[in-house]
Design a protein around this motif. Sequence first.
Motif, PDB file in Angstrom:
ATOM      1  N   GLN A  43       0.870  -1.334   0.105  1.00 21.64           N
ATOM      2  CA  GLN A  43      -0.001  -0.037   0.205  1.00 21.64           C
ATOM      3  C   GLN A  43       0.986   1.287   0.052  1.00 21.64           C
ATOM      4  O   GLN A  43       1.825   1.248   0.691  1.00 21.64           O
ATOM      5  CB  GLN A  43      -0.904  -0.085   1.333  1.00 21.64           C
ATOM      6  CG  GLN A  43      -1.985  -1.120   1.099  1.00 21.64           C
ATOM      7  CD  GLN A  43      -2.709  -0.917   2.477  1.00 21.64           C
ATOM      8  OE1 GLN A  43      -2.524  -0.162   3.163  1.00 21.64           O
ATOM      9  NE2 GLN A  43      -3.872  -1.903   2.448  1.00 21.64           N
ATOM     10  N   THR A  44       0.514   2.117  -0.778  1.00 30.96           N
ATOM     11  CA  THR A  44       1.257   3.427  -0.807  1.00 30.96           C
ATOM     12  C   THR A  44       0.818   4.429   0.267  1.00 30.96           C
ATOM     13  O   THR A  44       1.627   5.577   0.341  1.00 30.96           O
ATOM     14  CB  THR A  44       0.970   4.126  -2.041  1.00 30.96           C
ATOM     15  OG1 THR A  44      -0.483   4.456  -2.276  1.00 30.96           O
ATOM     16  CG2 THR A  44       1.329   3.323  -3.293  1.00 30.96           C
ATOM     17  N   ARG A  45      -0.352   4.025   1.066  1.00 29.50           N
ATOM     18  CA  ARG A  45      -0.564   5.151   2.283  1.00 29.50           C
ATOM     19  C   ARG A  45      -0.751   4.285   3.257  1.00 29.50           C
ATOM     20  O   ARG A  45      -1.200   3.312   3.571  1.00 29.50           O
ATOM     21  CB  ARG A  45      -1.845   5.753   1.832  1.00 29.50           C
ATOM     22  CG  ARG A  45      -1.876   6.473   0.671  1.00 29.50           C
ATOM     23  CD  ARG A  45      -3.176   7.319   0.219  1.00 29.50           C
ATOM     24  NE  ARG A  45      -3.736   8.067   1.404  1.00 29.50           N
ATOM     25  CZ  ARG A  45      -3.475   9.457   1.486  1.00 29.50           C
ATOM     26  NH1 ARG A  45      -2.677   9.969   1.028  1.00 29.50           N
ATOM     27  NH2 ARG A  45      -3.984   9.986   2.392  1.00 29.50           N
ATOM     28  N   GLN A  55       1.619  16.248   3.691  1.00 28.62           N
ATOM     29  CA  GLN A  55       2.666  16.954   2.640  1.00 28.62           C
ATOM     30  C   GLN A  55       2.339  16.339   1.065  1.00 28.62           C
ATOM     31  O   GLN A  55       2.562  16.787   0.102  1.00 28.62           O
ATOM     32  CB  GLN A  55       3.840  17.135   3.023  1.00 28.62           C
ATOM     33  CG  GLN A  55       4.065  17.979   4.323  1.00 28.62           C
ATOM     34  CD  GLN A  55       3.577  19.442   4.230  1.00 28.62           C
ATOM     35  OE1 GLN A  55       4.108  20.001   3.144  1.00 28.62           O
ATOM     36  NE2 GLN A  55       2.885  19.942   5.063  1.00 28.62           N
ATOM     37  N   HIS A  56       2.350  15.048   1.206  1.00 32.07           N
ATOM     38  CA  HIS A  56       2.172  14.284   0.110  1.00 32.07           C
ATOM     39  C   HIS A  56       0.929  14.799  -0.755  1.00 32.07           C
ATOM     40  O   HIS A  56       1.070  15.092  -2.202  1.00 32.07           O
ATOM     41  CB  HIS A  56       2.271  12.762   0.076  1.00 32.07           C
ATOM     42  CG  HIS A  56       1.822  11.824  -0.931  1.00 32.07           C
ATOM     43  ND1 HIS A  56       2.887  11.880  -2.107  1.00 32.07           N
ATOM     44  CD2 HIS A  56       0.816  11.107  -1.420  1.00 32.07           C
ATOM     45  CE1 HIS A  56       2.545  11.015  -2.734  1.00 32.07           C
ATOM     46  NE2 HIS A  56       1.433  10.641  -2.570  1.00 32.07           N
ATOM     47  N   GLU A  57      -0.256  14.981  -0.184  1.00 30.23           N
ATOM     48  CA  GLU A  57      -1.416  15.307  -0.719  1.00 30.23           C
ATOM     49  C   GLU A  57      -1.248  16.809  -1.359  1.00 30.23           C
ATOM     50  O   GLU A  57      -1.543  17.057  -2.404  1.00 30.23           O
ATOM     51  CB  GLU A  57      -2.632  15.301   0.204  1.00 30.23           C
ATOM     52  CG  GLU A  57      -2.888  13.891   0.526  1.00 30.23           C
ATOM     53  CD  GLU A  57      -3.999  13.747   1.740  1.00 30.23           C
ATOM     54  OE1 GLU A  57      -4.285  14.852   2.182  1.00 30.23           O
ATOM     55  OE2 GLU A  57      -4.566  12.791   2.084  1.00 30.23           O
ATOM     56  N   LEU A  58      -0.714  17.594  -0.529  1.00 27.96           N
ATOM     57  CA  LEU A  58      -0.484  18.932  -1.024  1.00 27.96           C
ATOM     58  C   LEU A  58       0.649  18.914  -2.112  1.00 27.96           C
ATOM     59  O   LEU A  58       0.315  19.826  -3.087  1.00 27.96           O
ATOM     60  CB  LEU A  58       0.097  19.911   0.171  1.00 27.96           C
ATOM     61  CG  LEU A  58      -0.797  20.133   1.306  1.00 27.96           C
ATOM     62  CD1 LEU A  58      -0.133  21.186   2.126  1.00 27.96           C
ATOM     63  CD2 LEU A  58      -1.944  20.739   0.735  1.00 27.96           C
ATOM     64  N   GLY A  59       1.570  18.269  -2.145  1.00 23.19           N
ATOM     65  CA  GLY A  59       2.446  17.968  -3.309  1.00 23.19           C
ATOM     66  C   GLY A  59       1.860  17.515  -4.586  1.00 23.19           C
ATOM     67  O   GLY A  59       2.014  17.985  -5.602  1.00 23.19           O
TER      68      GLY A  59
END
Length: 499
Positions: A43-45, A55-59
């Motif tokens: 899984q990636t999350r 921060q990954h989501e904002l990226g």
Amino acid sequence: MNKRGKSDSPIVPEKLPNKGCGAPQPAEGVEGRGLAKGNSVRQTRSRTQSRKDLQHELGRIRQAARKDNKLRFTALWHHVYNEERLRKAYFSLKRKAAPGVDGETWQHYGQNLEGNLLDLSKRLRRGAYRAKPVKRTYIPKEDGRQRPIGVTTLEDKIVQRAVTEVLGAIYEPDFKGFSYGFRPGRSAHDALDALAVGIRWKKVNWVLDADIRGFFDAIDHEWVVKFVEHRIADRRVVRHIRKWLKAGVMEEGKQLPTDEGTPQGGSISPLLANIYLHYVLDLWVDQWRRKRAEGDVIIVRYADDVVFGFQYHWEAEQFLADLHERLRKFNLELHEDKTRLIEFGRFAAENRKRRGEGKPESFNFLGFRHICGRDRNGRFVVLRHTIRERLRAKLRVIRQELKQRLHMPIPVIARWLRSVLQGHYNYYGVPRNGRALNVVRYYVGRLWFKCLHRRSQRTRINWERLSRFIKRWLPYPKIRHPYPEQRLRVFTQGRSPVR
């Protein structure tokens, strides 16, 4: 697993954006789905979101916004009511900030932080959150007038800070390089250095110091919403921005409606101001410079403080007339007394001397008085000295504070004065401003002497004894910032902030 330790199972691709095929404006892309239980792909999350996940989501949002500057984002609200993001917004607030109309403080709210954040998240999710009026206070300005400041409630600050973080990921790639105010990774000194370098190395002979009259109080609400909707198609985000704009203000126990303007002091006000000026001023100025200007033109903007540099005088006058007309369309106007077009640049002193007009005029920007000067080798430089009015106002505040601390122990007063001076040096400690820093230290010592001299009529302190205190407690001035060319040389090694 293969020999290299990688899985042989196929990777499930991310879901394509909605309306991505054949549509003129594809909607926001959504995250890829994980595999069913038992599959070998990791899984990636993680199950619980961490700050790294946020921060990954904002990226991902920032990357999509940078890739397509016309993309409208349709699903953003779930990023706002995320508990981890709300928690991060809470801890980013000032601990000792004044409470809003509900009287809630940071410390009291934090006593049951998890429960309060969970309740706030649920209200945001189901649409039960209500914006509260802003408490209006006034602080004195240098010219004797009063500046209105809006104090929002704690929960409004938390939600506004979360919305600002999400929207900032979308708008940061859009904002122009000459915009510096209230942006991450940029400071007032970046704007000051960009202005100094631009005037020194570009063909600038005329400077337009523009001041927008009551900008934060004159922002048109409908135009703000229209500008936000250029990028934001999530109705819940737009609806809450409307709520904050229309929440009203509390003044002397009375609630007053707000038909225009955004209160200074709100967490989202700086972002809305930047969005407003991005569409009203920045895009228009950049187009004017590229299509209509014949000579060099530079722009540096920090919030509503803007300085323009021109090569030709006739072009500066034409731009000023066009600027008046442009701002008038969006309910803004220039302050006639504070907006000036002056001769300033490398050849200003020689040209004015040839005409018998004396030294070039100076202008103020971000607390510094900018003056045409020369370095030790006789080359043109822009001198930046502390504005005298700012210096006098600072000393008046210190004098009033010393009266309140008259009977405190000397070490306590000394530590406070040391922190005040260090804060002053941190901002005003720019090259070639050392004389003004020495003046501040000297007068702070004089004020301290007068304060200690009034403590007792029997044992009056003498200047020799106080000199030892000053030498021990009051730090000597120190230049905290590099020369403008040195700072910009470091920045331009990567992505330049002056693009």
